[in-house]
Design an enzyme around this catalytic site. Structure first.
Site, PDB file in Angstrom:
ATOM      1  N   ARG A  81      -1.662  -4.460   3.955  1.00 18.68           N
ATOM      2  CA  ARG A  81      -1.336  -3.543   5.047  1.00 18.68           C
ATOM      3  C   ARG A  81       0.075  -3.807   5.584  1.00 18.68           C
ATOM      4  NH1 ARG A  81      -1.994  -4.402  10.931  1.00 18.68           N
ATOM      5  NH2 ARG A  81      -1.833  -2.359  11.915  1.00 18.68           N
TER       6      ARG A  81
ATOM      7  N   PHE B  69     -14.371  -3.625   1.583  1.00 17.81           N
ATOM      8  CA  PHE B  69     -15.460  -2.699   1.240  1.00 17.81           C
ATOM      9  C   PHE B  69     -15.475  -2.363  -0.255  1.00 17.81           C
ATOM     10  CE2 PHE B  69     -13.790  -1.512   5.564  1.00 17.81           C
ATOM     11  CZ  PHE B  69     -14.602  -2.411   6.220  1.00 17.81           C
TER      12      PHE B  69
ATOM     13  N   ARG C  46       0.836  -1.215   0.000  1.00 14.64           N
ATOM     14  CA  ARG C  46       0.000   0.000   0.000  1.00 14.64           C
ATOM     15  C   ARG C  46       0.868   1.261   0.000  1.00 14.64           C
ATOM     16  NH1 ARG C  46      -1.617   1.372   6.196  1.00 14.64           N
ATOM     17  NH2 ARG C  46      -0.111  -0.009   7.176  1.00 14.64           N
TER      18      ARG C  46
ATOM     19  N   GLU D  32     -18.873   3.791   0.301  1.00 17.85           N
ATOM     20  CA  GLU D  32     -18.122   3.156  -0.782  1.00 17.85           C
ATOM     21  C   GLU D  32     -18.963   2.939  -2.038  1.00 17.85           C
ATOM     22  OE1 GLU D  32     -18.522   1.921   2.285  1.00 17.85           O
ATOM     23  OE2 GLU D  32     -16.583   2.359   3.198  1.00 17.85           O
TER      24      GLU D  32
ATOM     25  N   ASP E  90      -7.501  -6.169  13.335  1.00 22.38           N
ATOM     26  CA  ASP E  90      -8.896  -5.781  13.082  1.00 22.38           C
ATOM     27  C   ASP E  90      -9.835  -6.987  12.972  1.00 22.38           C
ATOM     28  OD1 ASP E  90      -8.606  -3.088  13.249  1.00 22.38           O
ATOM     29  OD2 ASP E  90      -8.694  -2.687  11.096  1.00 22.38           O
TER      30      ASP E  90
END
Lengths: 315, 278
Positions: free
Chosen positions: A167, A83, A10, A58, A117
């Protein structure tokens, strides 16, 4: 093994957007309140007037992107893979895919390596979802270098593109002079007993598996399959013919992802065993990324195991 | 509005209604009710308001139109055909294999269609994107979109409205085709979107309420919209099935094609109405 630098894909994405922003002004970047995480924040900081935050919406972001694209302009939209591909699937399918519009979807935080998460944010379905959309290009870069080059290449394509980023900081695999080409896989190691086709952060694991297998006298061919759609059929068929067994490795469900895509080609063109390594029809959970990769069996040692299974399955 | 112009528009709208009925009858499928209700709005936009050129459908700085309630495609197709974007005869190929006229609008196939729609709630976002693009890249075209009142039940509509309001997209005009009916009943019975005007006001729109089957009111509203410095929502009260007696305000004509007998009746009514205007 020497220490290699680790950077998240990313980060490469964010950096490439800034580089592109400096050389062309015919595109817009959008995010859905995740700019700091997706790294589009780098572009936002540099070019605040060319960045739009859609807020936590989104589906609308995909539609706005489609509308911009109909006016002949390019647009790059970002969110987490869950998403972008999941929540907004139907918007991507009907508003972007069906009219075949020039929208680039930069989806970050894909896979189990999202970590803490937990399951709601760990997307193992996005490759499957995106590759079912006709005309959609799906790219899952292995490292920061490939990530940057993929962003540049995506902006040159005609039609929608799904870019999948992670990530977690992952080791650099490619040199700066590496030439990335959409739809072309590359052989990173030659071998004759089995072929390991990997994508994303599993490419580095596959390279480690090469060494482990070599130590046991097994010659493995390693292929980096960054573009999952359109998939490089030639390199797969060649591997099937020359090594007679294939292992696929991906940080994604074994249902519908790279393994399925490779299996589809092999099954129709030159049937040989295809053993899939990935997430096995289960949700993830919270924890540090590295421990999750261990726990879910997304490591070099697991690839070695699958390679032996694939070889044993040869007729 | 001058009487002559009004009569001219009413005649075109009547032909558009004939085109809707002919196409749906030939296809033996389609959505007549919601096509007939918005026929006047579409007619005014394409014949009086929008900067478009049927000979150059991709003209760069043309005004844009998005039929967010994509199932009213027969109305859009009939208007485009009347305007000369393609041959009127094509209307009889509606929904057939090989036809450019898909069940819902397809920008790849149909000259003059600016966005593929059909899945409710999505067209309005695309319209917002077009308006944003015009602002961002310094183009002066306007974007018009027609939404159904039932469509307002889609959450995406309000995501789009929030964005348009916050960005003060004064080049965006949304028509709400408020015919008060959806598939399962009246909009109140199903899941009421009312009060529609207050909702759009709260989202940062200038709101204009009109009779959407009256050309004078459509014109006045659109002229007023040109002076607004916010996005505009025109809440257009319409009659579902307008122009065909047995379809008017009848929920069962949302998505059904008339049989031969009812087709003849509908065409006779429309032809009579047209003859009276001659």
């Amino acid at each position: 093994m020497s220490e290699v630098k680790s950077v998240a894909t990313r980060a490469g994405y964010g950096k490439a957007l800034v580089e592109l922003g400096k050389i062309r002004d015919d595109f817009i970047v959008m995010d859905a309140d995740l700019a700091a995480a997706t790294q589009t924040g780098m572009f936002k900081k540099e070019f605040p007037d060319r960045f739009y935050d859609c807020g936590i919406a989104e589906q609308n972001m995909m539609g706005i992107a489609a509308g911009i694209a109909t006016t002949g302009k390019k647009v790059i939209v970002s969110s987490f893979a869950m998403f972008a591909a999941g929540r907004a699937f139907e918007q991507v399918r009907n508003s972007i895919g069906y009219p075949h519009l020039n929208v680039i979807i930069g989806a970050t935080h894909a896979g189990i390596s999202v970590g803490e998460d937990g399951a709601t944010h760990q997307s193992h379905e996005d490759i499957a979802l995106m590759r079912t959309i006709p005309g959609m290009t799906v790219i899952n870069p292995a490292d920061e270098v490939e990530a940057r080059k993929a962003v540049f290449a995506a902006l040159e394509l005609d039609g929608p593109v799904y870019l999948r980023f992670g990530r977690l900081a992952v080791p650099i695999v490619f040199d700066e002079d590496y030439k990335f080409e959409v739809g072309k896989a590359n052989e990173l190691r030659s071998g004759s007993d089995v072929t390991i086709i990997a994508t994303g952060l599993m490419v580095k694991e596959a390279l480690e598996a090469y060494d482990l297998l070599k130590a046991e006298g097994i010659s493995a061919r390693i292929i980096n399959m960054a573009t999952i759609k359109p998939i490089d059929k030639d390199i797969i068929i060649k591997a099937a013919k020359e090594t007679g067994a294939i292992v696929t490795a991906e940080e994604h469900s074994v249902i519908g992802g790279l393994g399925s895509a490779v299996g589809e080609v092999v099954g129709e063109e030159y049937p040989v065993p295809v053993v899939k390594l990935g997430v096995y029809d289960t949700f993830g959970h919270s924890g540090p990324a590295a421990k999750l990769l261990d726990e879910f069996g997304l490591r070099a040692v697991n690839i070695v195991e699958k390679a032996k299974k694939a070889i044993a399955l040869k007729k | 509005m001058e009487k002559e112009l009004k009569l001219e528009l009413e005649k075109i709208a009547c032909k558009v209604r004939m085109g809707i009925i002919e196409g749906i009858h030939a296809a033996k499928a389609g959505h007549p009710g919601g096509s007939l209700s918005c026929a006047d709005i579409l007619t005014y936009l394409y014949f009086k308001k929008m900067k478009v050129d049927p000979k150059n459908p991709d003209m760069e700085n043309r005004d844009r139109f998005v039929l967010s309630k994509g199932h009213a495609a027969p109305a859009l197709y009939a208007v485009l055909a009347q305007k000369g974007f393609f041959d009127e005869k094509e209307l009889l190929n509606l929904r057939q294999i090989g036809s450019i006229l898909q069940g819902h609008p397809d920008l790849k196939k149909i000259p003059g269609v600016d966005m593929s729609t059909g899945s409710l709630g999505q067209g309005v976002s695309a319209a917002v994107g077009m308006a944003l693009s015009a602002k961002h890249f310094g183009n002066d075209f306007k974007v018009y979109s027609v939404l159904g009142d039932g469509e307002l039940e889609e959450g995406q509509v309000w995501e789009a409205a929030m964005f348009a309001g916050n960005h003060k997209l004064d080049n965006l005009v949304l028509f709400i085709d408020n015919n008060n009916l959806q598939i399962d009943g009246t909009v109140e019975e199903v899941n009421s979107p009312y009060p529609i005007d207050k909702k759009f006001e709260a989202f940062g729109f200038d709101v204009i309420c009109i009779n959407g089957n009256d050309f004078d009111e459509i014109e006045t509203a659109l002229n007023k919209a040109d002076t607004c410095d916010k996005p505009v929502a025109i809440i257009a009260k319409t009659v579902k099935g307008k122009g065909v007696s047995y379809m008017e305000n009848a929920v069962n004509w949302h998505g059904a094609a008339p049989n031969d007998e009812l087709y003849e009746q509908a065409m006779a009514e429309l032809k009579k109405a047209y003859a009276e205007m001659e």
